[in-house]
Design an enzyme around this catalytic site. Sequence first.
Site, mmCIF file in Angstrom:
data_model
loop_
_atom_site.group_PDB
_atom_site.id
_atom_site.type_symbol
_atom_site.label_atom_id
_atom_site.label_comp_id
_atom_site.label_asym_id
_atom_site.label_seq_id
_atom_site.Cartn_x
_atom_site.Cartn_y
_atom_site.Cartn_z
ATOM 1 N N ARG A 160 0.791 -1.231 0.000
ATOM 2 C CA ARG A 160 0.000 0.000 0.000
ATOM 3 C C ARG A 160 0.826 1.285 0.000
ATOM 4 O O ARG A 160 0.259 2.370 0.080
ATOM 5 C CB ARG A 160 -1.018 -0.033 1.143
ATOM 6 N N GLY A 220 -1.146 -11.405 8.911
ATOM 7 C CA GLY A 220 -1.039 -12.863 8.958
ATOM 8 C C GLY A 220 -2.006 -13.537 9.916
ATOM 9 O O GLY A 220 -1.884 -14.728 10.185
ATOM 10 N N THR A 281 -3.070 -8.170 14.369
ATOM 11 C CA THR A 281 -2.020 -7.575 13.539
ATOM 12 C C THR A 281 -2.359 -6.140 13.157
ATOM 13 O O THR A 281 -3.523 -5.760 13.046
ATOM 14 C CB THR A 281 -1.783 -8.408 12.271
ATOM 15 N N ASN A 301 -8.026 -8.540 13.700
ATOM 16 C CA ASN A 301 -8.864 -9.598 14.257
ATOM 17 C C ASN A 301 -8.049 -10.636 15.017
ATOM 18 O O ASN A 301 -6.822 -10.638 14.989
ATOM 19 C CB ASN A 301 -9.628 -10.288 13.127
ATOM 20 N N ASP A 346 -13.951 -11.533 12.488
ATOM 21 C CA ASP A 346 -12.897 -10.927 11.670
ATOM 22 C C ASP A 346 -13.122 -9.417 11.516
ATOM 23 O O ASP A 346 -12.835 -8.838 10.475
ATOM 24 C CB ASP A 346 -12.802 -11.597 10.284
ATOM 25 N N CYS A 649 -10.226 -25.921 -1.152
ATOM 26 C CA CYS A 649 -10.005 -25.319 -2.474
ATOM 27 C C CYS A 649 -10.698 -23.969 -2.624
ATOM 28 O O CYS A 649 -10.186 -23.071 -3.295
ATOM 29 C CB CYS A 649 -10.504 -26.231 -3.589
ATOM 30 N N CYS A 652 -9.324 -20.293 -2.371
ATOM 31 C CA CYS A 652 -8.619 -19.626 -3.471
ATOM 32 C C CYS A 652 -9.415 -19.687 -4.774
ATOM 33 O O CYS A 652 -9.448 -18.724 -5.526
ATOM 34 C CB CYS A 652 -7.250 -20.263 -3.694
ATOM 35 N N HIS A 653 -10.024 -20.836 -5.048
ATOM 36 C CA HIS A 653 -10.688 -20.999 -6.341
ATOM 37 C C HIS A 653 -12.134 -20.554 -6.327
ATOM 38 O O HIS A 653 -12.788 -20.565 -7.364
ATOM 39 C CB HIS A 653 -10.569 -22.449 -6.808
ATOM 40 N N MET A 692 0.512 -23.621 -6.201
ATOM 41 C CA MET A 692 -0.501 -24.623 -5.884
ATOM 42 C C MET A 692 0.188 -25.748 -5.112
ATOM 43 O O MET A 692 0.744 -26.679 -5.680
ATOM 44 C CB MET A 692 -1.150 -25.120 -7.179
HETATM 45 CA CA CA Z 1 -8.552 -10.690 8.832
#
Ligand code: CA
Length: 750
Positions: A160, A220, A281, A301, A346, A649, A652-653, A692
């Site tokens: 950023r 993280g 974080t 969170n 979150d 999966c 990400c997918h 992957m």
């Molecule tokens: Ca988060």
Amino acid sequence: MRIEHRLAVCMLVALSACGTQEDTTPTSELSERTPAVGAQLQSAIATATTSLDGARIINADSEPGNWLAHGRTYDEQRHSPLQDINTDTVADLDLAWHWDTGTTRGLEATPIVVDGVMFTTGPWSVVWAHDAKTGALIWEYDPAVPREYGKYACCDVVNRGAAAWKGRVYVGTIDGRLVALNAATGAVDWEVQTTDPERPYTITGAPRIIKDKVIIGNGGAEYGVRGYITAYDATTGAEQWRFYTVPGDPSLPFESPAMEMAAKTWRAGSSRWWEVGGGGTVWDSMAFDPDLNLLYIGVGNGSPWNRYIRSPGGGDNLFLSSMLAINPDNGTLVWHYQTTPGDTWDYTAVQHMILADLQIGGEPRKVIMQAPKNGFFYVLDRTNGELISAEAYVPVTWASHVDQETGRPVENPDAHYANDPQEIRPGPLGGHNWQPMSYSPDTNLVYIPALDLSFVYAQDNAFQYNPEEWNMGIDTSAMIPSKDPDEVIAALQAVRGHLAAWDPVSQREVWRVQHATTWNGGLLSTAGNLIFQGLADGRFAAFKADSGELVWEFPANVGIMAAPVTYAVDGEQYVAVAAGWGGAFGLTSGVPRHRDNVMAEGRILAFKLGGNAELPEPQVTHINIPQPPDMRTTPEQLAHGELLYHRYCALCHGPGLLQSTAGIADLRYSTPEIHASWDAIVRGGAFAGRGMASFAHVLEPADSEAIRAYVVNQTLGNIALCESEYRRNYPEVLDTACVMPVVSTDAPAP
Ligand code: CA
């Protein structure tokens, strides 16, 4: 109604560990285009940046042609006094220059501009110095982040922004380093590892510099880390202090009185949350009040998200989801305000914080303002953290209101999902995410890039900490979408966002611009009565600051997330933005975007009155979803595959697969060769070099085949939906979900 949240989930997902997308841009190619820096230019940059210090940032209004710090000023208002570009002249605003980044990964950076030189960052923490008048590249620095590190970047390998100070430019890297560069040459002056490389820490936020100390946080918390910020000597890189945001292993001594206080609010019971990390974080926002000598940081969170797993004995779990005021000289806590005690959704409070002096109830108040993920807009007294007011700026269902007496939210009992899944607003992407707001002292309004999304939260009763996976304590089967086409359409239509003009004194929305989709860009306001915003649909737009009226737009041909800046060179005002789609939502979402925008290369765009540069016309080909190979399946196998797909999966997918992703393989387009090598990829790690990773530690051969069965079945379902009357009736939501656009801007179509 599960499906309704499918997209909200993707977004959540996007918060995930998709190390996968290919960005094959090799380091060598980046360096090849770096021109030699002439001695004269080097000397000019050295002169311009050597004098850049706190006094110049504090007095930024005396040099409005520069954008010296992340939020322009330490109060992070992101409002410029420049007004040559205004509501009367904006019709003449046009492209002055563009510079192609050579990557399709997300761009989130706010440029720094010092005396005609622009410092910007891009994917993989690369830093660029440009001539802000012409766009000519002056130097480029690539920290050579190992590409496999991308698997720890929950929300894309973005950055950023950089910070500039006394002849140096500073950047935090995805693999946890803080690097100081020579501002004139881009050469590394010093670098330090600010994180434990054995833990899944990442840095995406911009450093801030206060009194010769570089302050940097990290991220993280989805994987499991313990949050902190660190201050380093700007000249030498020596560590000055470190402030932890959550307590560590209770068998070890407390690092500070603040940690001793916080530890009392963590009631572990049988949980060993410190092994997961606890979270908290500080991955984005900071602000600084030089008069009060207070550094403000926003805290994220919990790790894991789910408080019934993280702290089963209860407790507020300080300092999760909090705004903190810290003495920047020694890193000690001065006050704290927790927006979401015992966060379990979150609901980070790392979102942009703005300092302003407002008249409230006839009294001048020094305030800090934030629209964190939890959906309430907070106005606090920044001298002591006292709550002045808090009201919902988007639909909120997890709490009824914030109690004025206690300063605490009054939670809705239905927001607790330990026993039953619950649909809750906002979802994990929040009512507002990292995209910067702005505050105009002319209109006294805060401008919010707002999101309106829900999510179905469900407890993972089989949760076990696994350092190699996401650790949320959330049952991902709750994100399995409905197969009813009407619900699919409703889910796609429910993905919305808007630009809100918010009166922080009366705590009400004054006007809004409803956008067709969500994840729209950060904001800039100017004394020209203008608000600039890049949009997810590929436009860069200007609105009247007092009314929201659209007064100008430009087809950027790529979704925009980053916040614009404005500056002046040789007496001419420019507006610039890093235009590139991706980030938490963009990575995996299939939301309606302009058909011609998806996957276009990222660019830095700069505009001025009478600009006459032109973008190459994108050449777009649309590919229909191909027929998958024949496969014999059983209902039991499909159900098993569906569960496993959403566990391992979908992060990400994409849940349910109805999408054209921006950077990650769209499995509906898997070739016969991919199908033939399925198990070698899923369990054998054949594509590990592309991010992957092998899932052999959790999947058996029959599992991998069941996932393939689910993918084949969903692909057939998608093809049927795309060939049905729904495609004709709902083109605005299905057009981009039913085809994959392949964009080329290099050459005209044959
Ligand atoms: Ca988060």
